[in-house]
Write a protein that holds these residues in place. Structure first.
Motif, mmCIF file in Angstrom:
data_model
loop_
_atom_site.group_PDB
_atom_site.id
_atom_site.type_symbol
_atom_site.label_atom_id
_atom_site.label_comp_id
_atom_site.label_asym_id
_atom_site.label_seq_id
_atom_site.Cartn_x
_atom_site.Cartn_y
_atom_site.Cartn_z
ATOM 1 N N ASN A 7 0.393 -1.293 -0.050
ATOM 2 C CA ASN A 7 -0.297 -0.518 -0.108
ATOM 3 C C ASN A 7 1.167 1.362 -0.253
ATOM 4 O OD1 ASN A 7 -2.216 -1.787 0.018
ATOM 5 N ND2 ASN A 7 -2.268 -1.414 2.592
ATOM 6 N N CYS A 26 -2.496 7.169 -1.848
ATOM 7 C CA CYS A 26 -3.889 6.458 -2.925
ATOM 8 C C CYS A 26 -4.851 6.074 -1.672
ATOM 9 C CB CYS A 26 -3.142 5.419 -3.795
ATOM 10 S SG CYS A 26 -4.168 4.652 -4.618
ATOM 11 N N SER A 27 -6.220 6.494 -2.267
ATOM 12 C CA SER A 27 -7.502 6.153 -1.268
ATOM 13 C C SER A 27 -7.625 4.265 -1.294
ATOM 14 C CB SER A 27 -8.424 6.257 -1.446
ATOM 15 O OG SER A 27 -9.084 6.269 -3.541
ATOM 16 N N ILE A 28 -7.451 3.869 -2.172
ATOM 17 C CA ILE A 28 -8.056 2.815 -2.917
ATOM 18 C C ILE A 28 -6.524 1.540 -2.279
ATOM 19 C CG2 ILE A 28 -9.027 0.578 -4.139
ATOM 20 C CD1 ILE A 28 -10.754 2.611 -4.351
ATOM 21 N N HIS A 30 -4.485 -1.891 -3.799
ATOM 22 C CA HIS A 30 -4.403 -1.993 -4.835
ATOM 23 C C HIS A 30 -2.835 -2.658 -5.647
ATOM 24 C CE1 HIS A 30 -3.465 1.671 -6.468
ATOM 25 N NE2 HIS A 30 -3.005 0.988 -7.577
ATOM 26 N N CYS A 50 -8.478 -4.932 -6.126
ATOM 27 C CA CYS A 50 -8.429 -4.392 -5.208
ATOM 28 C C CYS A 50 -9.164 -5.129 -3.802
ATOM 29 C CB CYS A 50 -9.511 -3.499 -5.201
ATOM 30 S SG CYS A 50 -8.973 -1.677 -6.595
ATOM 31 N N ASP A 51 -9.055 -4.349 -3.167
ATOM 32 C CA ASP A 51 -9.551 -5.128 -1.467
ATOM 33 C C ASP A 51 -11.008 -4.422 -1.625
ATOM 34 O OD1 ASP A 51 -7.385 -5.345 -0.121
ATOM 35 O OD2 ASP A 51 -7.276 -3.921 0.525
ATOM 36 N N THR A 53 -15.143 -5.340 -1.560
ATOM 37 C CA THR A 53 -16.708 -4.735 -0.244
ATOM 38 C C THR A 53 -17.793 -5.334 -0.462
ATOM 39 O OG1 THR A 53 -16.152 -2.173 -1.050
ATOM 40 C CG2 THR A 53 -14.492 -2.946 1.240
ATOM 41 N N GLN A 56 -17.810 -2.864 -3.584
ATOM 42 C CA GLN A 56 -16.560 -2.602 -4.666
ATOM 43 C C GLN A 56 -16.043 -3.672 -4.968
ATOM 44 O OE1 GLN A 56 -13.682 0.354 -2.497
ATOM 45 N NE2 GLN A 56 -12.061 -1.154 -3.673
ATOM 46 N N LYS A 60 -10.498 -4.072 -10.994
ATOM 47 C CA LYS A 60 -10.540 -2.100 -11.963
ATOM 48 C C LYS A 60 -9.373 -1.378 -12.516
ATOM 49 C CE LYS A 60 -12.579 -0.132 -7.192
ATOM 50 N NZ LYS A 60 -13.976 0.383 -7.719
ATOM 51 N N PHE A 73 -10.154 5.746 -10.065
ATOM 52 C CA PHE A 73 -10.123 3.831 -10.393
ATOM 53 C C PHE A 73 -11.918 4.229 -10.908
ATOM 54 C CE2 PHE A 73 -7.585 4.756 -6.751
ATOM 55 C CZ PHE A 73 -6.864 3.308 -6.709
ATOM 56 N N ASP A 75 -14.431 0.507 -12.570
ATOM 57 C CA ASP A 75 -14.755 -0.618 -12.489
ATOM 58 C C ASP A 75 -14.838 -1.166 -14.168
ATOM 59 O OD1 ASP A 75 -15.205 -0.669 -9.743
ATOM 60 O OD2 ASP A 75 -17.494 0.740 -10.636
#
Length: 210
Positions: A7, A26-28, A30, A50-51, A53, A56, A60, A73, A75
């Motif tokens: 991360n 970075c907010s996500i 990956h 990505c992790d 959820t 989500q 991506k 990002f 989808d």
């Protein structure tokens, strides 16, 4: 240059000053799962896992703006997690991972093109191979290795057999196909694995003087 490790995301700006890595946010979380990355008009693209959820998706398309050092990002479907990314006339093109291998019996190729990154607009392109395709490919199995600046998709075998090696060029604009034989000289073993790259550039300039 962008360094991704777990991360931890860092950027290195090449220039005449001191070269130092700077950490960026970075907010996500990956990591890349695509076949390489592609830089187009100042944006670096790659497919990432990505992790996941409840809200989500796990896969991506990552778009990193070099100028502003910002991530975006988009989808994508899980079926293109190992897709080949290409530069299609200044736009990002994605050849799905399930279309890696082609034979003489293959009749078409599918490519998705990102027409508008900000509004997330895609277009699907389906290319029907001309009849000459079957004669040139025969019983061999080919993989897509890239796209040239003249809109020719390059196909290559993964192995060398009987001292023969070639690549196939398919022009998506003109719907034409051609085969280029490559003389390799003496090959030690039949069935030797080979890697093929497109638009490789090597600096042959002699550094310094004696």
């Amino acid at each position: 240059m962008v360094l991704r490790k777990s991360n931890d995301f860092r950027v290195l700006t090449l220039g005449t000053g001191e070269l130092t890595w700077r950490k960026i946010e970075c907010s996500i979380p990956h990591w890349s799962v695509s076949r390489g990355e592609k830089c187009i008009n100042g944006v670096v693209y790659y497919i990432a896992h990505c992790d996941a959820t409840r809200f989500q998706k796990p896969y991506k398309l990552v778009c990193f703006d070099i100028r502003f050092e910002k991530f975006k990002f988009l989808d994508v479907d899980s079926e293109i997690w190992g897709s080949l990314l290409v530069n299609f006339e200044g736009k990002l093109g994605i050849i799905p991972g399930d279309a890696f291998f082609f034979s003489g019996e293959t009749t078409k190729l599918v490519m998705w093109v990102l027409d508008d990154v900000h509004n997330e607009k895609w277009s699907k392109h389906i290319y029907q191979f001309p009849s000459l395709w079957k004669n040139l490919v025969g019983d061999n199995s080919l993989k897509v290795v890239g796209l040239t600046g003249t809109c020719e998709i390059v196909f290559s075998p993964s192995y060398i057999y009987q001292d023969a090696f070639y690549v196939i060029y398919y022009n998506v604009v003109k719907n034409t196909v051609r085969r280029a034989e490559i003389q390799l000289g003496v090959v030690p073993d039949s069935g030797l694995m080979v890697g093929t790259s497109v638009d490789h550039v090597e600096n042959m300039e002699v550094l310094g003087s004696s």
